[in-house]
Write a protein that holds these residues in place. Sequence first.
Motif, PDB file in Angstrom:
ATOM      1  N   GLY A 174       0.834  -1.202   0.000  1.00  0.00           N
ATOM      2  CA  GLY A 174       0.000   0.000   0.000  1.00  0.00           C
ATOM      3  C   GLY A 174       0.861   1.241   0.000  1.00  0.00           C
ATOM      4  O   GLY A 174       2.069   1.186  -0.281  1.00  0.00           O
ATOM      5  N   SER A 175       0.251   2.367   0.334  1.00  0.00           N
ATOM      6  CA  SER A 175       0.985   3.631   0.361  1.00  0.00           C
ATOM      7  C   SER A 175       1.998   3.629   1.500  1.00  0.00           C
ATOM      8  O   SER A 175       1.817   2.952   2.526  1.00  0.00           O
ATOM      9  N   LEU A 176       3.062   4.401   1.333  1.00  0.00           N
ATOM     10  CA  LEU A 176       4.093   4.479   2.370  1.00  0.00           C
ATOM     11  C   LEU A 176       3.507   5.009   3.669  1.00  0.00           C
ATOM     12  O   LEU A 176       3.843   4.513   4.756  1.00  0.00           O
ATOM     13  N   GLU A 177       2.626   5.990   3.574  1.00  0.00           N
ATOM     14  CA  GLU A 177       2.026   6.558   4.789  1.00  0.00           C
ATOM     15  C   GLU A 177       1.243   5.507   5.555  1.00  0.00           C
ATOM     16  O   GLU A 177       1.367   5.389   6.790  1.00  0.00           O
ATOM     17  N   LEU A 178       0.447   4.723   4.847  1.00  0.00           N
ATOM     18  CA  LEU A 178      -0.397   3.734   5.518  1.00  0.00           C
ATOM     19  C   LEU A 178       0.425   2.595   6.100  1.00  0.00           C
ATOM     20  O   LEU A 178       0.236   2.218   7.262  1.00  0.00           O
ATOM     21  N   VAL A 179       1.343   2.032   5.322  1.00  0.00           N
ATOM     22  CA  VAL A 179       2.103   0.892   5.846  1.00  0.00           C
ATOM     23  C   VAL A 179       3.024   1.316   6.985  1.00  0.00           C
ATOM     24  O   VAL A 179       3.269   0.551   7.924  1.00  0.00           O
ATOM     25  N   THR A 180       3.534   2.563   6.943  1.00  0.00           N
ATOM     26  CA  THR A 180       4.347   3.063   8.050  1.00  0.00           C
ATOM     27  C   THR A 180       3.518   3.193   9.316  1.00  0.00           C
ATOM     28  O   THR A 180       3.948   2.791  10.410  1.00  0.00           O
ATOM     29  N   ARG A 181       2.321   3.738   9.179  1.00  0.00           N
ATOM     30  CA  ARG A 181       1.427   3.885  10.339  1.00  0.00           C
ATOM     31  C   ARG A 181       1.068   2.530  10.920  1.00  0.00           C
ATOM     32  O   ARG A 181       1.029   2.359  12.147  1.00  0.00           O
ATOM     33  N   LEU A 182       0.829   1.547  10.068  1.00  0.00           N
ATOM     34  CA  LEU A 182       0.468   0.216  10.555  1.00  0.00           C
ATOM     35  C   LEU A 182       1.658  -0.485  11.205  1.00  0.00           C
ATOM     36  O   LEU A 182       1.500  -1.225  12.182  1.00  0.00           O
ATOM     37  N   GLY A 183       2.853  -0.267  10.657  1.00  0.00           N
ATOM     38  CA  GLY A 183       4.043  -0.834  11.279  1.00  0.00           C
ATOM     39  C   GLY A 183       4.230  -0.317  12.695  1.00  0.00           C
ATOM     40  O   GLY A 183       4.577  -1.076  13.617  1.00  0.00           O
ATOM     41  N   GLU A 184       3.981   0.969  12.888  1.00  0.00           N
ATOM     42  CA  GLU A 184       4.074   1.554  14.231  1.00  0.00           C
ATOM     43  C   GLU A 184       2.975   1.004  15.135  1.00  0.00           C
ATOM     44  O   GLU A 184       3.199   0.754  16.330  1.00  0.00           O
ATOM     45  N   ALA A 185       1.784   0.796  14.567  1.00  0.00           N
ATOM     46  CA  ALA A 185       0.649   0.330  15.379  1.00  0.00           C
ATOM     47  C   ALA A 185       0.857  -1.089  15.883  1.00  0.00           C
ATOM     48  O   ALA A 185       0.573  -1.387  17.049  1.00  0.00           O
ATOM     49  N   VAL A 186       1.352  -1.997  15.038  1.00  0.00           N
ATOM     50  CA  VAL A 186       1.538  -3.374  15.497  1.00  0.00           C
ATOM     51  C   VAL A 186       2.706  -3.486  16.470  1.00  0.00           C
ATOM     52  O   VAL A 186       2.787  -4.436  17.246  1.00  0.00           O
ATOM     53  N   THR A 187       3.607  -2.502  16.438  1.00  0.00           N
ATOM     54  CA  THR A 187       4.711  -2.482  17.392  1.00  0.00           C
ATOM     55  C   THR A 187       4.224  -2.042  18.772  1.00  0.00           C
ATOM     56  O   THR A 187       4.673  -2.568  19.804  1.00  0.00           O
ATOM     57  N   LYS A 188       3.277  -1.075  18.788  1.00  0.00           N
ATOM     58  CA  LYS A 188       2.685  -0.603  20.041  1.00  0.00           C
ATOM     59  C   LYS A 188       1.160  -0.630  19.895  1.00  0.00           C
ATOM     60  O   LYS A 188       0.523   0.399  19.700  1.00  0.00           O
ATOM     61  N   PRO A 189       0.553  -1.809  19.948  1.00  0.00           N
ATOM     62  CA  PRO A 189      -0.882  -1.931  19.649  1.00  0.00           C
ATOM     63  C   PRO A 189      -1.785  -1.273  20.681  1.00  0.00           C
ATOM     64  O   PRO A 189      -1.475  -1.250  21.881  1.00  0.00           O
ATOM     65  N   HIS A 190      -2.901  -0.759  20.186  1.00  0.00           N
ATOM     66  CA  HIS A 190      -3.900  -0.128  21.054  1.00  0.00           C
ATOM     67  C   HIS A 190      -4.598  -1.165  21.932  1.00  0.00           C
ATOM     68  O   HIS A 190      -4.808  -0.944  23.120  1.00  0.00           O
ATOM     69  N   TRP A 191      -4.963  -2.305  21.318  1.00  0.00           N
ATOM     70  CA  TRP A 191      -5.582  -3.417  22.030  1.00  0.00           C
ATOM     71  C   TRP A 191      -4.719  -4.664  21.870  1.00  0.00           C
ATOM     72  O   TRP A 191      -3.935  -4.760  20.926  1.00  0.00           O
ATOM     73  N   PRO A 192      -4.850  -5.633  22.774  1.00  0.00           N
ATOM     74  CA  PRO A 192      -4.060  -6.869  22.648  1.00  0.00           C
ATOM     75  C   PRO A 192      -4.324  -7.572  21.319  1.00  0.00           C
ATOM     76  O   PRO A 192      -5.458  -7.596  20.830  1.00  0.00           O
ATOM     77  N   LEU A 193      -3.281  -8.158  20.758  1.00  0.00           N
ATOM     78  CA  LEU A 193      -3.383  -8.836  19.470  1.00  0.00           C
ATOM     79  C   LEU A 193      -3.416 -10.344  19.682  1.00  0.00           C
ATOM     80  O   LEU A 193      -2.731 -10.883  20.545  1.00  0.00           O
ATOM     81  N   TYR A 194      -4.229 -11.009  18.884  1.00  0.00           N
ATOM     82  CA  TYR A 194      -4.301 -12.468  18.937  1.00  0.00           C
ATOM     83  C   TYR A 194      -4.753 -12.979  17.579  1.00  0.00           C
ATOM     84  O   TYR A 194      -5.285 -12.234  16.756  1.00  0.00           O
ATOM     85  N   PHE A 195      -4.550 -14.280  17.362  1.00  0.00           N
ATOM     86  CA  PHE A 195      -4.789 -14.884  16.055  1.00  0.00           C
ATOM     87  C   PHE A 195      -6.006 -15.795  16.098  1.00  0.00           C
ATOM     88  O   PHE A 195      -5.904 -17.014  16.154  1.00  0.00           O
ATOM     89  N   GLY A 196      -7.186 -15.206  16.092  1.00  0.00           N
ATOM     90  CA  GLY A 196      -8.431 -15.953  15.985  1.00  0.00           C
ATOM     91  C   GLY A 196      -9.133 -16.221  17.294  1.00  0.00           C
ATOM     92  O   GLY A 196     -10.355 -16.261  17.336  1.00  0.00           O
ATOM     93  N   ARG A 197      -8.379 -16.452  18.363  1.00  0.00           N
ATOM     94  CA  ARG A 197      -8.947 -16.623  19.697  1.00  0.00           C
ATOM     95  C   ARG A 197      -8.078 -15.868  20.682  1.00  0.00           C
ATOM     96  O   ARG A 197      -6.871 -15.728  20.497  1.00  0.00           O
ATOM     97  N   ARG A 198      -8.685 -15.415  21.752  1.00  0.00           N
ATOM     98  CA  ARG A 198      -7.964 -14.560  22.694  1.00  0.00           C
ATOM     99  C   ARG A 198      -6.748 -15.250  23.297  1.00  0.00           C
ATOM    100  O   ARG A 198      -5.778 -14.595  23.682  1.00  0.00           O
TER     101      ARG A 198
END
Length: 235
Positions: free
Chosen positions: A111-135
């Motif tokens: 995608g765009s550099l702005e969007l992928v950069t923002r997402l890279g920062e977000a997954v590094t410091k996520p707003h909510w806990p991350l999980y893969f399909g189940r908590r």
Amino acid sequence: MSHTLILCIDAPLQSWGQRARGVLRDTSMEPTKSGIVGVLAAACGVERDDEKQIAELATLRLGVRVDREGLLERDYHTTQNVPTTQGTGHRTVVSERYYLADALFLVALEGSLELVTRLGEAVTKPHWPLYFGRRAFVPAQPLFDCIQDASLEDVLRSHRWLEHPERVAELDDAQRKLALRTVVDCLPSAPGAEARNDVPVSFADGARRYATRTVLVDDVPLTPAMIPTEETRCS
């Protein structure tokens, strides 16, 4: 110029459901688009019914490389005192739930550099806990790998194999000559395109909606240059 965010999806257990209702809960053998968008939305703090931001995330072109195929496993869940459809009593419901064990995926999002950069920062410091399909299915290592100025296809063909170095050291020469399965977003007119109904429109409780995309299923050779000699990450 293409910009691609690279994520490492690694966990002892994962579930990428395509049918999440009823007594049978399946899993795809690789991350779905709805699953990856859901992870990104959680990282960014996007509400389940925020269709505008979900649509922005869904515009990213997705490619998945299976760096280690998972083992398909099944368990049973028993729920007691479930009201009957007639509302005249209660019953016990047994559901079958499938998941992947010991799977490892490289996920590339173009995608765009702005969007992928923002997402890279977000997954590094996520707003909510991350999980893969189940908590309970939490990441075994950080998701963020790097951002490359390269097309999704180039990343899948050349990026370092994500297999753990200690496992790589145990492989013999024959086992190192693998073909890594890939699943990549494509145009509906592409030869061999397959339909997948997993593009999220809304994650709202009781009102989840999905659209259809098309993908190409293929593979890329594991070349000597892709095999890690030490645990390194690109910048």
